[in-house]
Scaffold this active site. Structure first.
Site, mmCIF file in Angstrom:
data_model
loop_
_atom_site.group_PDB
_atom_site.id
_atom_site.type_symbol
_atom_site.label_atom_id
_atom_site.label_comp_id
_atom_site.label_asym_id
_atom_site.label_seq_id
_atom_site.Cartn_x
_atom_site.Cartn_y
_atom_site.Cartn_z
ATOM 1 N N ARG A 28 0.810 -1.229 0.000
ATOM 2 C CA ARG A 28 0.000 0.000 0.000
ATOM 3 C C ARG A 28 0.836 1.269 0.000
ATOM 4 O O ARG A 28 0.338 2.343 -0.288
ATOM 5 C CB ARG A 28 -0.915 0.031 1.234
ATOM 6 C CG ARG A 28 -2.181 -0.719 1.049
ATOM 7 C CD ARG A 28 -2.983 -0.618 2.305
ATOM 8 N NE ARG A 28 -4.035 0.374 2.217
ATOM 9 C CZ ARG A 28 -4.299 1.268 3.152
ATOM 10 N NH1 ARG A 28 -3.573 1.332 4.230
ATOM 11 N NH2 ARG A 28 -5.294 2.106 3.019
ATOM 12 N N ARG A 31 0.547 3.524 -2.969
ATOM 13 C CA ARG A 31 -0.705 4.151 -3.411
ATOM 14 C C ARG A 31 -0.579 5.672 -3.471
ATOM 15 O O ARG A 31 0.183 6.278 -2.700
ATOM 16 C CB ARG A 31 -1.876 3.718 -2.534
ATOM 17 C CG ARG A 31 -2.037 4.451 -1.222
ATOM 18 C CD ARG A 31 -3.071 3.713 -0.379
ATOM 19 N NE ARG A 31 -3.586 4.522 0.714
ATOM 20 C CZ ARG A 31 -2.948 4.740 1.862
ATOM 21 N NH1 ARG A 31 -1.726 4.262 2.051
ATOM 22 N NH2 ARG A 31 -3.521 5.467 2.804
ATOM 23 N N CYS A 52 7.692 32.478 28.951
ATOM 24 C CA CYS A 52 7.719 31.021 29.105
ATOM 25 C C CYS A 52 7.641 30.633 30.587
ATOM 26 O O CYS A 52 8.372 31.168 31.419
ATOM 27 C CB CYS A 52 8.998 30.459 28.471
ATOM 28 S SG CYS A 52 9.302 28.737 28.893
ATOM 29 N N CYS A 55 11.255 28.872 31.653
ATOM 30 C CA CYS A 55 12.570 29.525 31.582
ATOM 31 C C CYS A 55 13.048 29.928 32.991
ATOM 32 O O CYS A 55 12.231 30.213 33.874
ATOM 33 C CB CYS A 55 12.486 30.780 30.700
ATOM 34 S SG CYS A 55 12.714 30.445 28.948
ATOM 35 N N ASN A 77 4.637 19.189 39.286
ATOM 36 C CA ASN A 77 3.707 19.760 38.305
ATOM 37 C C ASN A 77 2.616 20.571 39.004
ATOM 38 O O ASN A 77 1.978 20.072 39.949
ATOM 39 C CB ASN A 77 3.092 18.608 37.496
ATOM 40 C CG ASN A 77 2.472 19.072 36.196
ATOM 41 O OD1 ASN A 77 1.747 20.062 36.173
ATOM 42 N ND2 ASN A 77 2.751 18.350 35.126
ATOM 43 N N HIS A 115 15.807 28.146 26.053
ATOM 44 C CA HIS A 115 14.450 28.010 25.509
ATOM 45 C C HIS A 115 14.472 27.549 24.047
ATOM 46 O O HIS A 115 13.519 26.956 23.552
ATOM 47 C CB HIS A 115 13.740 29.371 25.630
ATOM 48 C CG HIS A 115 12.305 29.350 25.224
ATOM 49 N ND1 HIS A 115 11.303 28.859 26.037
ATOM 50 C CD2 HIS A 115 11.688 29.745 24.074
ATOM 51 C CE1 HIS A 115 10.140 28.969 25.417
ATOM 52 N NE2 HIS A 115 10.348 29.495 24.224
ATOM 53 N N ASN A 155 7.084 14.531 25.806
ATOM 54 C CA ASN A 155 6.204 14.839 24.679
ATOM 55 C C ASN A 155 6.881 15.928 23.902
ATOM 56 O O ASN A 155 7.114 17.005 24.454
ATOM 57 C CB ASN A 155 4.870 15.413 25.178
ATOM 58 C CG ASN A 155 3.888 14.336 25.525
ATOM 59 O OD1 ASN A 155 3.974 13.226 25.026
ATOM 60 N ND2 ASN A 155 2.962 14.684 26.390
ATOM 61 N N SER A 163 2.761 21.306 25.657
ATOM 62 C CA SER A 163 2.147 22.611 25.897
ATOM 63 C C SER A 163 3.136 23.758 25.794
ATOM 64 O O SER A 163 2.740 24.923 25.825
ATOM 65 C CB SER A 163 1.499 22.612 27.287
ATOM 66 O OG SER A 163 2.493 22.384 28.274
ATOM 67 N N HIS A 166 9.739 24.911 25.354
ATOM 68 C CA HIS A 166 10.955 24.849 26.184
ATOM 69 C C HIS A 166 11.315 23.364 26.383
ATOM 70 O O HIS A 166 10.436 22.562 26.708
ATOM 71 C CB HIS A 166 10.710 25.530 27.539
ATOM 72 C CG HIS A 166 11.964 25.765 28.304
ATOM 73 N ND1 HIS A 166 12.552 27.004 28.425
ATOM 74 C CD2 HIS A 166 12.777 24.901 28.954
ATOM 75 C CE1 HIS A 166 13.662 26.895 29.123
ATOM 76 N NE2 HIS A 166 13.821 25.615 29.458
ATOM 77 N N HIS A 168 11.691 20.046 27.734
ATOM 78 C CA HIS A 168 11.295 19.490 29.027
ATOM 79 C C HIS A 168 10.657 18.119 28.856
ATOM 80 O O HIS A 168 10.257 17.729 27.760
ATOM 81 C CB HIS A 168 10.297 20.422 29.737
ATOM 82 C CG HIS A 168 8.953 20.459 29.076
ATOM 83 N ND1 HIS A 168 8.702 21.186 27.938
ATOM 84 C CD2 HIS A 168 7.778 19.834 29.377
ATOM 85 C CE1 HIS A 168 7.441 21.029 27.568
ATOM 86 N NE2 HIS A 168 6.853 20.200 28.420
ATOM 87 N N GLN A 170 8.428 14.950 31.462
ATOM 88 C CA GLN A 170 7.593 14.794 32.647
ATOM 89 C C GLN A 170 7.860 13.452 33.315
ATOM 90 O O GLN A 170 8.394 12.530 32.684
ATOM 91 C CB GLN A 170 6.118 14.828 32.250
ATOM 92 C CG GLN A 170 5.649 16.132 31.664
ATOM 93 C CD GLN A 170 4.122 16.195 31.656
ATOM 94 O OE1 GLN A 170 3.475 15.911 32.663
ATOM 95 N NE2 GLN A 170 3.550 16.557 30.523
ATOM 96 N N HIS A 283 10.867 2.634 29.757
ATOM 97 C CA HIS A 283 10.196 1.528 30.414
ATOM 98 C C HIS A 283 11.223 0.740 31.210
ATOM 99 O O HIS A 283 12.262 0.348 30.663
ATOM 100 C CB HIS A 283 9.481 0.641 29.388
ATOM 101 C CG HIS A 283 8.131 1.172 29.014
ATOM 102 N ND1 HIS A 283 7.588 1.059 27.758
ATOM 103 C CD2 HIS A 283 7.213 1.835 29.763
ATOM 104 C CE1 HIS A 283 6.387 1.634 27.764
ATOM 105 N NE2 HIS A 283 6.140 2.111 28.952
ATOM 106 N N GLN A 325 -2.205 -0.800 12.085
ATOM 107 C CA GLN A 325 -1.782 -1.185 10.740
ATOM 108 C C GLN A 325 -0.730 -0.204 10.271
ATOM 109 O O GLN A 325 -0.744 0.968 10.650
ATOM 110 C CB GLN A 325 -3.015 -1.150 9.825
ATOM 111 C CG GLN A 325 -2.797 -1.581 8.384
ATOM 112 C CD GLN A 325 -2.430 -0.439 7.455
ATOM 113 O OE1 GLN A 325 -2.605 0.724 7.788
ATOM 114 N NE2 GLN A 325 -1.905 -0.771 6.287
#
Ligand code: H2U
Length: 349
Positions: A28, A31, A52, A55, A77, A115, A155, A163, A166, A168, A170, A283, A325
């Site tokens: 595929r 395609r 920020c 910072c 947090n 930053h 993230n 969000s 800068h 970072h 978590q 992990h 998939q």
């Protein structure tokens, strides 16, 4: 009919860490594409942003003021998903309605005062400081009676829900072992009981012989597109030594971890010449006081980008209703990443 060839023909692959399957449809990827094309956000930021929340010296949303930190900085947090002060208890109404209280501590880890930086743009020595902080946080949080699992993650990029640009990450730590690591605990234990070796040591031995899915390697770690990868450019950094968690890393292993983290994420940025988004996390063994000999430390990267800086993979349709998939094969993704230079595109002429 020709012989089955998993680089050509539709097939399912097994993920032994999670005990799940995915559908691979290599044919595929040829395609035509007439789908969504999004603009990538320009990635030019100042070294310091007075607005920020992360910072040095700035006031956070809570009113707390960050110190003038020079390396890394961790704080609890201000909008923690888990709280320390929660009454014990549960709710049950027959077999169908169940809920249980959950205690925890969430931390934010600033990787650098700069930053304008990201992991691939940081010096390896400075990334090493992030690893040292992860070790400290994992030990301190994990030693608390009510913390049985510590999830370290990053993230990166607004499309992953990050969000703030800068640099970072978590940490969410809590009283139970959540589903994903609980599954990995169970499957690694089962493998260890049956074979007397760690699942990922045996896996790595084959990957190192075949070399088709390896992206980058150093003396202590290997980054590989796993045979069972769901996301187009999903990778795992696996420690060559069978260790259960980051507190067992030697000094040279910590340096090697920083080295491979930078080299892998530099290749990611170079792939589409964009600050490559992903969710990544470590992990490792739960901190529940039990013996987790079968656990093998690894870090998983789940990046959503598919074919350019603007086209991402969505988990939709069949994937939401049946199972994940992918079109391009893990072998092809690994080949593309492997071929890329390790000089960051912003630094090359
Ligand atoms: P993300 O970018 O992955 O969302 O992580 C940033 C975290 O930082 C987020 O969980 C926290 C948010 O709650 N935060 C604070 O604790 N204080 C602030 O002033 C801003 C953001």
């Amino acid at each position: 009919m020709s012989q089955f060839d998993f680089t050509e023909h539709p097939h399912r692959r097994y993920n032994p860490l999670n005990d799940t399957w995915l559908l691979v449809s290599p044919h595929r990827s040829k395609r035509p594409w007439q789908g969504q094309v999004e603009k990538s956000a320009p990635d030019q930021r100042p070294k310091y942003d007075p607005k920020c929340f992360l910072c040095p010296g700035n006031t956070r949303a809570s009113g707390d003021v960050n110190p003038q930190y020079e390396g890394t900085y961790a704080f609890t947090n201000d909008f923690s998903a888990l709280l320390e002060d929660v009454p014990e208890g549960s709710f049950e109404n027959g077999d169908l309605f169940k809920a249980e209280g959950q205690k925890g501590i969430c931390r934010v880890i600033c990787f650098s005062p700069g930053h304008d930086l990201t992991i691939p743009e940081m010096e390896t020595g400075d990334i090493r400081k992030v690893i040292d902080l992860w070790v400290k946080e994992y030990s301190e949080l994990g030693s608390k009676d009510f913390i049985n699992y510590v999830q370290i993650f990053e993230n990166k990029g607004s499309i992953m829900g990050c969000s703030n640009p800068h640099p970072h990450g978590q940490i969410w730590s809590q009283s139970i072992v959540p589903q994903e690591p609980a599954g990995k605990t169970k499957n690694q234990r089962k493998y260890f009981e049956n074979h007397g070796t760690s699942l990922l040591s045996d896996y790595l031995e084959i990957e190192l012989k075949e070399k088709t899915r390896i992206v980058v390697e150093n003396g202590h770690f290997v980054a590989v597109v796993p045979f069972w990868a769901v996301w187009p450019f999903e990778t795992m950094i696996i420690s060559k030594r069978h260790i259960q968690n980051i507190t067992q890393l030697s000094d040279s292993e910590k340096d090697a971890f920083a080295d491979i983290y930078k080299r892998l994420t530099t290749k990611y940025d170079n792939l589409f010449e964009v600050s490559f988004p992903y969710s990544a996390g470590i992990h490792q063994s739960p901190t529940d006081g039990q013996h987790h000999e079968s656990w093998h430390l690894h870090m998983s990267f789940y990046p959503p980008l598919l074919r350019s800086a603007t086209v991402k993979k969505f988990m939709v349709g069949y994937e939401m209703l049946a199972e994940p998939q992918r079109d391009i094969t893990p072998e092809f993704s690994a080949h593309r990443l492997r071929e890329l230079t390790e000089v960051h595109y912003k630094k090359s002429d």
